[in-house]
Design an enzyme around this catalytic site. Structure first.
Site, mmCIF file in Angstrom:
data_model
loop_
_atom_site.group_PDB
_atom_site.id
_atom_site.type_symbol
_atom_site.label_atom_id
_atom_site.label_comp_id
_atom_site.label_asym_id
_atom_site.label_seq_id
_atom_site.Cartn_x
_atom_site.Cartn_y
_atom_site.Cartn_z
ATOM 1 N N GLU A 191 0.827 -1.214 0.000
ATOM 2 C CA GLU A 191 0.000 0.000 0.000
ATOM 3 C C GLU A 191 0.860 1.262 0.000
ATOM 4 O O GLU A 191 1.543 1.557 0.982
ATOM 5 C CB GLU A 191 -0.936 0.008 1.218
ATOM 6 C CG GLU A 191 -2.009 -1.049 1.172
ATOM 7 C CD GLU A 191 -2.961 -0.881 -0.009
ATOM 8 O OE1 GLU A 191 -3.337 0.263 -0.337
ATOM 9 O OE2 GLU A 191 -3.313 -1.907 -0.613
ATOM 10 N N GLU A 241 -5.763 3.795 8.086
ATOM 11 C CA GLU A 241 -5.281 3.375 6.761
ATOM 12 C C GLU A 241 -5.330 1.854 6.613
ATOM 13 O O GLU A 241 -5.714 1.346 5.556
ATOM 14 C CB GLU A 241 -3.849 3.894 6.576
ATOM 15 C CG GLU A 241 -3.378 3.966 5.153
ATOM 16 C CD GLU A 241 -4.029 5.065 4.332
ATOM 17 O OE1 GLU A 241 -4.896 4.729 3.520
ATOM 18 O OE2 GLU A 241 -3.674 6.251 4.515
ATOM 19 N N LYS A 271 -16.578 2.397 0.053
ATOM 20 C CA LYS A 271 -15.172 2.792 -0.106
ATOM 21 C C LYS A 271 -14.970 4.283 0.176
ATOM 22 O O LYS A 271 -13.976 4.681 0.785
ATOM 23 C CB LYS A 271 -14.685 2.467 -1.525
ATOM 24 C CG LYS A 271 -14.363 0.999 -1.716
ATOM 25 C CD LYS A 271 -13.630 0.797 -3.012
ATOM 26 C CE LYS A 271 -13.193 -0.651 -3.184
ATOM 27 N NZ LYS A 271 -12.366 -0.821 -4.369
ATOM 28 N N ASP A 272 -15.922 5.112 -0.288
ATOM 29 C CA ASP A 272 -15.784 6.558 -0.066
ATOM 30 C C ASP A 272 -15.900 6.899 1.423
ATOM 31 O O ASP A 272 -15.142 7.731 1.937
ATOM 32 C CB ASP A 272 -16.843 7.333 -0.872
ATOM 33 C CG ASP A 272 -16.538 7.323 -2.368
ATOM 34 O OD1 ASP A 272 -15.448 6.827 -2.744
ATOM 35 O OD2 ASP A 272 -17.378 7.800 -3.150
#
Ligand SMILES: Nc1ncnc2c1ncn2[C@@H]1O[C@H](COP(=O)(O)OP(=O)(O)OP(=O)(O)O)[C@@H](O)[C@H]1O
Length: 133
Positions: free
Chosen positions: A36, A77, A103-104
């Site tokens: 990531e 995160e 997701k948003d």
């Protein structure tokens, strides 16, 4: 550690020991930081804040706030990454309005944690600079 995902006999049952649980959690930690970009960026920002904190010789209360901010951002995160992978697993990259909403909203939690970290950083380092002047 990544070899866990390609093991000959993949484990799909519960962990049988504390050691096994910790080992899998560490695999997750390494995988997150390896794969990531956002987590790598967060780690670099955290390292920068720690170096700055050492230079400014922060008070231990300031350190507590700074470390709390770093961990909150990393936790947000990591959870956002979990949500992204989970949604992708369910919808297999097909457009889905609910997937977008999930997701948003998950990304919004990262944004909120980043704002909190910025405020804490501004107060801690602002105070350190004012004390120095
Ligand atoms: N299956 C889907 N259906 C609808 N919208 C999607 C889908 N997958 C992704 N999106 C949209 O694209 C955005 C980015 O997707 P995703 O979170 O997977 O990528 P990312 O680049 O890893 O995001 P981030 O920068 O938050 O880590 C989502 O916030 C969402 O708005």
């Amino acid at each position: 550690m990544n070899s866990d995902y390609n093991a000959k006999k993949p484990q799909t049952t519960k962990n049988k020991s504390f050691y096994q649980s910790v080992r899998h959690a560490l695999v997750g930690l390494v995988t997150g930081f390896k794969e990531e970009l956002n987590l790598q960026r967060d780690l670099m920002m955290a390292a920068l804040a720690i170096i700055l904190g050492l230079i400014c010789r922060l008070h231990y209360i300031d350190w507590l706030f700074l470390i709390l901010a770093i961990f909150i951002v990393l936790l947000a995160e990591f959870w956002n990454t979990v949500v992204e992978h989970f949604v992708d697993l369910l919808v297999e990259h097909q457009f889905n309005p609910t997937a977008k909403k999930i997701k948003d909203i998950s990304a919004a939690s990262v944004l909120l944690s980043a704002v909190l970290a910025l405020v804490i950083g501004a107060v801690v380092f602002g105070h350190a600079v004012l004390t120095y002047l």
